[in-house]
Scaffold this motif. Structure first.
Motif, PDB file in Angstrom:
ATOM      1  N   PRO A   1       0.796  -1.231   0.000  1.00  0.00           N
ATOM      2  CA  PRO A   1       0.000   0.000   0.000  1.00  0.00           C
ATOM      3  C   PRO A   1       0.831   1.285   0.000  1.00  0.00           C
ATOM      4  N   LYS A   2       1.939   1.273   0.726  1.00  0.00           N
ATOM      5  CA  LYS A   2       2.761   2.490   0.778  1.00  0.00           C
ATOM      6  C   LYS A   2       3.320   2.850  -0.586  1.00  0.00           C
ATOM      7  N   MET A   3       3.664   1.832  -1.370  1.00  0.00           N
ATOM      8  CA  MET A   3       4.236   2.077  -2.687  1.00  0.00           C
ATOM      9  C   MET A   3       3.196   2.629  -3.664  1.00  0.00           C
ATOM     10  N   LEU A   4       1.907   2.437  -3.350  1.00  0.00           N
ATOM     11  CA  LEU A   4       0.841   2.869  -4.262  1.00  0.00           C
ATOM     12  C   LEU A   4       0.341   4.275  -3.953  1.00  0.00           C
ATOM     13  N   LYS A   5       0.910   4.909  -2.943  1.00  0.00           N
ATOM     14  CA  LYS A   5       0.518   6.291  -2.663  1.00  0.00           C
ATOM     15  C   LYS A   5       0.940   7.190  -3.820  1.00  0.00           C
ATOM     16  N   ALA A   6       0.116   8.177  -4.108  1.00  0.00           N
ATOM     17  CA  ALA A   6       0.373   9.058  -5.248  1.00  0.00           C
ATOM     18  C   ALA A   6       1.760   9.693  -5.177  1.00  0.00           C
ATOM     19  N   GLU A   7       2.210  10.010  -3.969  1.00  0.00           N
ATOM     20  CA  GLU A   7       3.525  10.635  -3.816  1.00  0.00           C
ATOM     21  C   GLU A   7       4.638   9.719  -4.326  1.00  0.00           C
ATOM     22  N   ASN A   8       4.531   8.421  -3.991  1.00  0.00           N
ATOM     23  CA  ASN A   8       5.558   7.478  -4.437  1.00  0.00           C
ATOM     24  C   ASN A   8       5.480   7.224  -5.937  1.00  0.00           C
ATOM     25  N   LEU A   9       4.256   7.141  -6.458  1.00  0.00           N
ATOM     26  CA  LEU A   9       4.086   6.982  -7.906  1.00  0.00           C
ATOM     27  C   LEU A   9       4.701   8.172  -8.641  1.00  0.00           C
TER      28      LEU A   9
END
Length: 287
Positions: free
Chosen positions: A190-198
């Motif tokens: 889930p953390k990797m799918l945050k808009a900031e990470n994308l």
């Protein structure tokens, strides 16, 4: 478990087997497996699929799979690396790269890859032509075989594209396909799918990312992620014996009731009802 490697751009093999090696296989390359004749069960990761003549399976790198053969089966294997299409040269290189990106978006899709009914006899004909070329080995048979292989991969890409968001076409730009690939690769994180990470991973500004994705796919980022998770739930309900609370944990829902609520909202019934209504004959799973 040892990984199998491929040392050629692509490799083809026809093999008849009455028993599949018992060890679970895992590759560092893509593998298309076509059922020329025979019946049995395919196991991939935590899913299973009853196979028969005419089924075509796409296994992506690191998938773990095996077969339980019920009647003697003739397999056609086509193995290729992710660089096979990307490194092809010529004026159609951009279109070829699009196919490569779509193929890499095949993650988490067990079962027969052929969704377009008209493509089933087409694939059967192409594979029969490869067999003839390999048997006769007339002049240019290697080049002709390579061209047929390219056509098979393109047909597979078309069938994968049928399941992509509605606005994604063959001409869709590379960045949005890279976003889809990133989401699928990180769907369990889930953390990797945050808009900031994308945004950081793709080098796209946060303010532009959402607008760009919606324009290219017809869905918001969050809607796509949620719909993709629901497709994964469907796969597990129909092709595995996972309990619903196990699926909820795997896909990072708050709890089983959270998964039930989302699934019913999008599919019109709860997961237990969906499994009971749609499970293949002979598949008895615990809810």
């Amino acid at each position: 478990m040892a990984k199998q490697n491929l040392y050629k751009p692509f490799e083809i093999e026809f093999k008849q087997q009455e028993r599949f090696p018992p060890s679970v296989k895992s590759n560092n390359f893509f593998e298309l497996i076509y059922i020329v004749d025979g019946t049995g069960v395919q196991y991939v990761n935590k899913n299973k699929f009853n196979y028969r003549k005419g089924n075509l399976f796409l296994l992506t790198p690191h998938d773990q799979y095996s077969f339980d053969i019920l009647t003697a089966t003739r397999f056609f294997f086509l193995r290729f690396t992710k660089f096979y299409l990307e490194t092809k040269k010529g004026k159609d290189k951009e279109a070829v790269q699009q196919v490569a990106y779509i193929i890499k978006n095949a993650s988490h899709r067990p079962g027969c890859i052929l969704k377009n009914k008209a493509d089933k006899p087409f694939i059967a004909s192409l594979i029969e032509n490869i067999l003839q070329e390999q048997t006769n080995q007339q002049i240019y048979f290697g080049k002709i075989t390579e061209q047929i292989v390219d056509t098979i991969i393109t047909v597979v890409a078309r069938n994968i594209a049928l399941k992509l968001p509605k606005n994604v076409k063959e001409s869709t730009g590379e960045p949005v396909l890279e976003i889809l690939h990133y989401i699928q690769e990180n769907i369990f994180e889930p953390k990797m799918l945050k808009a900031e990470n994308l945004s950081k991973h793709l080098g796209i500004s946060l303010s532009y990312l959402g607008r760009y994705f919606k324009k290219q796919t017809g869905e918001t980022l969050q809607d796509y992620i949620l719909n993709y998770k629901v497709r994964m739930i469907e796969i597990r309900l129909l092709n595995s014996d996972m309990r619903i609370n196990e699926i909820a944990h795997e896909l990072n829902f708050t709890d089983e009731s959270h998964l039930n609520r989302i699934f019913k909202k999008l599919k019109g019934m709860n997961p237990s009802e969906y499994r009971k209504k749609n499970a293949l004959p002979g598949n008895t799973f615990i809810a």
